[in-house]
Enzyme design. Structure first.
Site, PDB file in Angstrom:
ATOM      1  N   ASP A  28       0.816  -1.225   0.000  1.00 24.48           N
ATOM      2  CA  ASP A  28       0.000   0.000   0.000  1.00 24.48           C
ATOM      3  C   ASP A  28       0.847   1.272   0.000  1.00 24.48           C
ATOM      4  O   ASP A  28       0.463   2.292   0.580  1.00 24.48           O
ATOM      5  CB  ASP A  28      -0.960   0.008   1.210  1.00 24.48           C
ATOM      6  CG  ASP A  28      -1.827  -1.232   1.232  1.00 24.48           C
ATOM      7  OD1 ASP A  28      -2.224  -1.683   0.153  1.00 24.48           O
ATOM      8  OD2 ASP A  28      -2.112  -1.741   2.338  1.00 24.48           O
ATOM      9  N   ASN A  53      -5.008 -10.409  -3.523  1.00 25.38           N
ATOM     10  CA  ASN A  53      -4.674  -9.799  -2.228  1.00 25.38           C
ATOM     11  C   ASN A  53      -4.248  -8.344  -2.426  1.00 25.38           C
ATOM     12  O   ASN A  53      -4.336  -7.526  -1.521  1.00 25.38           O
ATOM     13  CB  ASN A  53      -3.562 -10.586  -1.502  1.00 25.38           C
ATOM     14  CG  ASN A  53      -2.311 -10.816  -2.353  1.00 25.38           C
ATOM     15  OD1 ASN A  53      -2.282 -10.499  -3.543  1.00 25.38           O
ATOM     16  ND2 ASN A  53      -1.287 -11.377  -1.741  1.00 25.38           N
ATOM     17  N   HIS A  56      -4.822  -1.840  -5.552  1.00 29.29           N
ATOM     18  CA  HIS A  56      -4.102  -0.678  -6.069  1.00 29.29           C
ATOM     19  C   HIS A  56      -5.116   0.386  -6.472  1.00 29.29           C
ATOM     20  O   HIS A  56      -5.986   0.136  -7.295  1.00 29.29           O
ATOM     21  CB  HIS A  56      -3.241  -1.080  -7.275  1.00 29.29           C
ATOM     22  CG  HIS A  56      -2.234  -2.153  -6.943  1.00 29.29           C
ATOM     23  ND1 HIS A  56      -1.630  -2.929  -7.882  1.00 29.29           N
ATOM     24  CD2 HIS A  56      -1.739  -2.554  -5.751  1.00 29.29           C
ATOM     25  CE1 HIS A  56      -0.795  -3.774  -7.282  1.00 29.29           C
ATOM     26  NE2 HIS A  56      -0.848  -3.567  -5.989  1.00 29.29           N
ATOM     27  N   PRO A 331      -8.539  -1.241   8.971  1.00 24.36           N
ATOM     28  CA  PRO A 331      -7.691  -0.087   9.287  1.00 24.36           C
ATOM     29  C   PRO A 331      -6.227  -0.513   9.241  1.00 24.36           C
ATOM     30  O   PRO A 331      -5.874  -1.592   9.708  1.00 24.36           O
ATOM     31  CB  PRO A 331      -8.084   0.292  10.719  1.00 24.36           C
ATOM     32  CG  PRO A 331      -9.044  -0.733  11.197  1.00 24.36           C
ATOM     33  CD  PRO A 331      -9.383  -1.673  10.087  1.00 24.36           C
TER      34      PRO A 331
END
Ligand code: GDP
Ligand code: IMO
Ligand code: MG
Length: 454
Positions: A28, A53, A56, A331
């Site tokens: 990320d 998984n 983007h 989160p």
């Protein structure tokens, strides 16, 4: 026919103009944005590892798109978007992604899928979930046991699909989805094994039916057939006639199966080292490797994170950076920049250039901490430990730099950045030994500063 020597030379020439974009942290980092930005210089974008998984995000003119299996170059309609043999493909997830791209009027005509890419089957999703549940049931939260905690996977069946690939005979590959007899044979073997070994440990009574699963595979195969090709030949032939590629890494270096903090890693080679096996292209002559890093550290899922801030600092980073997973919505854990791990990632990837993202998120901190060493067993070290037990025991050693208060999302030139932001960038360059060629100060394509020579 082209002379083979001439062809080899042409491939090397094109590779020297090709690039890779890889993540230097726990994923990320903003790879999608950087790939989208650089894709226009190349014939196509190539994924070589991971699967659904990955998440983007690309933002163009305020329009936000989330990509999982389709390469981030797909927003350039005239480019190839290649899914190499190293990617594990959940064909149902891919069809959903194609539907959502179609409804956003994105043309996917350039998509090409490797006939050799392993297929993520429904039983792989079940096994991923079952293993996580088992680990959770054995985990005593008050006892430190880095080998017993759930990994916190995305539950996309990634690990079991790569394991099946290594088992060979029962591993379905994309090309098998258009070969009924072979598909049936492989699925029969897989079902025989899964019904004896996996089904008994699942919470729900389950029986894997080879006929039903074969029909499922064939139906999806009919839809994907126009895209399934020998991508190894396609890539090398395109390079041979002067086309160059951008290789898009998924996940991040610290999640690498071999070089990350095992076992809290994913199941593929996430660095530039994985490009060769994941595409069938030799990377000996590859031109430029761009490492993407955010200006601080994040992690999703379990596993040690030495600079994690479980406090108002972490909360502020999460809120300002909108740090919630693209794939699972979880989160993200947030903390100060960890240059020990970034330098490890830069070495593994052999980076030529850095892209620094999310610098805008740091505006407003009085001081910025950067981890420059770890203390382990009373000794100072700058080596990144390769297992989670040691990594969980390190204590970060920080250098503190003055922060900057001005918002920078509208800044378009590096010399216009606040002096303390410029100093922060210079500190990274000098510690890591690689220049920052791109600075990103917002999610949009336009919110980027790129050195003219790059
Ligand atoms: P990837 O997996 O490496 O492609 O990264 P993700 O897309 O999962 O996560 C990066 C997030 O940060 C996305 O929501 C991007 O739109 C966003 N992003 C990228 N660059 C910047 C930036 O410079 N500033 C801010 N505020 N957001 C950014
Ligand atoms: P992108 O490409 C962030 C993490 C998961 C989990 C571990 C193993 O968007 O950067 P897996 O499902 O792969 O078996 O999960 O790896 N993980 C990621 N974290 N970004 C990613 O991809 C990730 N891909 C896997 O959260 O901790
Ligand atoms: Mg992501």
């Amino acid at each position: 026919m082209t002379d083979p020597r001439t062809k080899r030379t042409a491939i090397r020439d094109s590779l020297s103009q090709s690039r890779a974009v890889v993540g230097l942290q726990w994923g990320d980092e903003g790879k999608g944005k950087i790939v989208d930005l650089l894709a226009c210089d190349h014939a196509g974008v190539v994924r070589y590892n991971g699967g659904a998984n990955a998440g983007h995000t690309v933002v163009v003119d305020g329009r936000r798109l989330s990509l999982h299996l389709v390469p981030s170059g797909v927003l350039h309609p005239d480019k190839l978007a290649v899914v190499g043999n190293g990617v594990v493909v959940d064909p149902a997830a891919l069809c959903e992604e194609l539907d959502s791209l179609e409804s956003a009027s994105v043309d996917c005509a350039g998509l090409r899928l490797s006939t050799a890419a392993p297929v993520v089957m429904p039983y792989h999703l079940d096994e991923d979930a079952a293993r996580e549940t088992l680990l959770a049931s054995q985990h005593a939260p008050d006892v430190h046991s880095a080998d017993r905690e759930p990994i916190g996977t995305t539950r996309r069946g990634i690990g079991p699909a790569y394991a099946e690939k290594a088992q060979r005979a029962s591993a379905v590959r994309l090309g098998d989805l258009v070969r009924p007899k072979l598909l049936r044979k492989k699925i029969e073997l897989a079902c025989e094994i899964k019904n004896r070994t996996l089904a008994p440990i699942l919470a729900e009574p389950t029986h894997y039916d080879a006929v039903a699963l074969t029909n499922w595979g064939l139906e999806i195969g009919r839809r994907l057939a126009p895209f399934i090709v020998n991508t190894t030949a396609l890539l090398n032939d395109t390079l041979a006639v002067g086309g160059t590629f951008l290789f898009e890494g998924a996940n991040g270096a610290l999640l690498d199966i071999d070089h990350g903090g095992h076992p809290f890693v994913t199941s593929s080679s996430t660095t530039s080292l994985g490009i060769g096996p994941g595409t069938g292209v030799s990377t000996r002559s590859l031109g430029t490797i761009v490492g993407v890093m955010k200006a601080y550290q994040t992690r999703v899922g379990a596993g040690p994170m030495p600079t994690e801030q479980n406090n108002s600092v972490g909360e502020r980073l999460r809120t300002r950076g909108n740090e919630f997973g693209t794939t699972t919505g979880r989160p993200r854990r947030c903390g100060w920049l960890d240059l020990v791990s970034v330098r490890h990632a830069v070495t593994l990837n052999d980076c030529d250039a850095l892209a620094l993202t999310l610098l805008d998120v740091l505006a407003g901190f009085d001081e910025l901490n950067i981890c420059v060493a770890y203390r382990l067993d009373g000794e100072e070290t700058t080596s990144f430990p390769l297992d989670a037990v040691d990594l969980s025991r390190v204590e970060p050693i920080y250098e503190t730099l003055p922060g900057f208060s001005d918002e920078i999302t509208d800044t378009r030139s590096r010399s216009q950045l606040p002096q303390h932001a410029q100093n922060y960038i210079a500190f990274i360059e000098s510690f890591v030994g690689v220049d920052v060629e791109l600075v990103s100060v917002g999610p949009d394509r336009a919110q980027t500063m790129r050195r003219t020579s790059f």
